[in-house]
Design a protein around this motif. Structure first.
Motif, PDB file in Angstrom:
ATOM      1  N   SER A  56       0.833  -1.201   0.000  1.00 56.41           N
ATOM      2  CA  SER A  56       0.000   0.000   0.000  1.00 56.41           C
ATOM      3  C   SER A  56       0.866   1.249   0.000  1.00 56.41           C
ATOM      4  N   GLY A  57       0.282   2.333  -0.365  1.00 57.92           N
ATOM      5  CA  GLY A  57       0.984   3.604  -0.353  1.00 57.92           C
ATOM      6  C   GLY A  57       1.365   4.071  -1.736  1.00 57.92           C
ATOM      7  N   ARG A  58       1.866   5.277  -1.760  1.00 60.20           N
ATOM      8  CA  ARG A  58       2.277   5.883  -3.018  1.00 60.20           C
ATOM      9  C   ARG A  58       3.527   5.177  -3.537  1.00 60.20           C
ATOM     10  N   GLY A  59       3.541   4.863  -4.802  1.00 60.05           N
ATOM     11  CA  GLY A  59       4.671   4.158  -5.395  1.00 60.05           C
ATOM     12  C   GLY A  59       5.412   5.020  -6.404  1.00 60.05           C
ATOM     13  N   ALA A  60       6.638   4.652  -6.657  1.00 60.55           N
ATOM     14  CA  ALA A  60       7.447   5.263  -7.708  1.00 60.55           C
ATOM     15  C   ALA A  60       8.004   4.120  -8.550  1.00 60.55           C
ATOM     16  N   TRP A  61       8.430   4.432  -9.751  1.00 59.52           N
ATOM     17  CA  TRP A  61       8.879   3.409 -10.688  1.00 59.52           C
ATOM     18  C   TRP A  61      10.322   3.660 -11.077  1.00 59.52           C
ATOM     19  N   LEU A  62      11.086   2.578 -11.222  1.00 57.10           N
ATOM     20  CA  LEU A  62      12.519   2.684 -11.456  1.00 57.10           C
ATOM     21  C   LEU A  62      12.978   1.511 -12.315  1.00 57.10           C
ATOM     22  N   HIS A  63      13.851   1.805 -13.303  1.00 58.90           N
ATOM     23  CA  HIS A  63      14.506   0.710 -14.015  1.00 58.90           C
ATOM     24  C   HIS A  63      15.390  -0.014 -13.006  1.00 58.90           C
ATOM     25  N   PRO A  64      15.393  -1.335 -12.958  1.00 55.79           N
ATOM     26  CA  PRO A  64      16.216  -2.048 -11.968  1.00 55.79           C
ATOM     27  C   PRO A  64      17.679  -2.133 -12.390  1.00 55.79           C
ATOM     28  N   THR A  65      18.293  -0.977 -12.605  1.00 56.08           N
ATOM     29  CA  THR A  65      19.701  -0.910 -12.994  1.00 56.08           C
ATOM     30  C   THR A  65      20.447   0.022 -12.043  1.00 56.08           C
ATOM     31  N   PRO A  66      21.744  -0.222 -11.837  1.00 53.88           N
ATOM     32  CA  PRO A  66      22.519   0.668 -10.965  1.00 53.88           C
ATOM     33  C   PRO A  66      22.573   2.100 -11.490  1.00 53.88           C
ATOM     34  N   GLU A  67      22.551   2.275 -12.805  1.00 54.16           N
ATOM     35  CA  GLU A  67      22.621   3.620 -13.383  1.00 54.16           C
ATOM     36  C   GLU A  67      21.393   4.447 -13.008  1.00 54.16           C
ATOM     37  N   CYS A  68      20.212   3.872 -13.172  1.00 55.63           N
ATOM     38  CA  CYS A  68      18.986   4.603 -12.848  1.00 55.63           C
ATOM     39  C   CYS A  68      18.852   4.840 -11.349  1.00 55.63           C
ATOM     40  N   LEU A  69      19.262   3.865 -10.547  1.00 53.75           N
ATOM     41  CA  LEU A  69      19.234   4.055  -9.096  1.00 53.75           C
ATOM     42  C   LEU A  69      20.171   5.184  -8.698  1.00 53.75           C
ATOM     43  N   GLY A  70      21.362   5.206  -9.267  1.00 54.19           N
ATOM     44  CA  GLY A  70      22.314   6.278  -8.969  1.00 54.19           C
ATOM     45  C   GLY A  70      21.789   7.644  -9.362  1.00 54.19           C
ATOM     46  N   LEU A  71      21.163   7.733 -10.532  1.00 56.43           N
ATOM     47  CA  LEU A  71      20.575   9.010 -10.964  1.00 56.43           C
ATOM     48  C   LEU A  71      19.472   9.456 -10.018  1.00 56.43           C
ATOM     49  N   ALA A  72      18.615   8.530  -9.619  1.00 58.21           N
ATOM     50  CA  ALA A  72      17.505   8.876  -8.720  1.00 58.21           C
ATOM     51  C   ALA A  72      18.020   9.356  -7.365  1.00 58.21           C
ATOM     52  N   VAL A  73      19.066   8.716  -6.856  1.00 55.76           N
ATOM     53  CA  VAL A  73      19.633   9.124  -5.565  1.00 55.76           C
ATOM     54  C   VAL A  73      20.276  10.497  -5.689  1.00 55.76           C
ATOM     55  N   ARG A  74      21.058  10.705  -6.744  1.00 54.31           N
ATOM     56  CA  ARG A  74      21.720  12.005  -6.932  1.00 54.31           C
ATOM     57  C   ARG A  74      20.726  13.136  -7.114  1.00 54.31           C
ATOM     58  N   ARG A  75      19.641  12.876  -7.821  1.00 51.40           N
ATOM     59  CA  ARG A  75      18.636  13.906  -8.068  1.00 51.40           C
ATOM     60  C   ARG A  75      17.655  14.060  -6.900  1.00 51.40           C
ATOM     61  N   ARG A  76      17.784  13.192  -5.898  1.00 51.90           N
ATOM     62  CA  ARG A  76      16.861  13.165  -4.755  1.00 51.90           C
ATOM     63  C   ARG A  76      15.424  12.994  -5.218  1.00 51.90           C
TER      64      ARG A  76
END
Length: 102
Positions: A56-76
Motif C-alpha cells: 500500500s501507499g504511493r509508489g514510484a517506478w525505477l529501471h532495476p539498474t545501478p545507473e537509474c538508481l544512482g541518478l535517482a539518488v543524486r537527483r533526490r
C-alpha cells in the motif's frame, strides 16, 4: 492519470506506461520496478522494492539498474516522487540492484 500503450491492431490497451524516476524515460510498467516508502525506526523513511506491486501507499517506478538508481539518488527523486521529507534510505534497493553508490 493512468496512461496506456495502445497496440497497433485494434487500439486496445496493452499495458500501463510509467516514468522511471532515475532516467525519466517513459516505458512499460512491466519493465520497471515499483518502490514504496516505509517508515523505519531510526532514519525516518526507507525506500523498499515492491516487485509484486501489492504494497500500500504511493509508489514510484525505477529501471532495476545501478545507473537509474544512482541518478535517482543524486537527483533526490525518491523524496519528491514518494512525497516524504528528508533523505530516504535506499539500502534495500542498493542490495537488490547491486549498486555501490550511496
Amino acid at each position: 492519470m493512468v496512461q496506456h500503450d495502445l497496440s497497433a491492431t485494434g487500439g486496445e490497451r496493452a499495458s500501463a506506461v510509467r516514468t522511471c524516476v532515475g532516467c525519466r524515460q517513459r516505458t512499460l510498467a512491466a519493465e520497471l520496478l515499483r518502490v514504496v516508502a516505509r517508515e523505519s525506526e531510526s532514519s525516518g523513511f526507507a525506500v523498499v522494492p515492491d516487485p509484486r506491486r501489492r504494497l500500500s501507499g504511493r509508489g514510484a517506478w525505477l529501471h532495476p539498474t545501478p545507473e537509474c538508481l544512482g541518478l535517482a539518488v543524486r537527483r533526490r527523486a525518491f523524496g519528491r516522487a514518494l512525497r516524504v521529507t528528508g533523505h530516504p534510505d535506499t539500502a534495500a534497493l542498493d542490495q537488490l540492484v547491486g549498486s555501490t553508490e550511496q
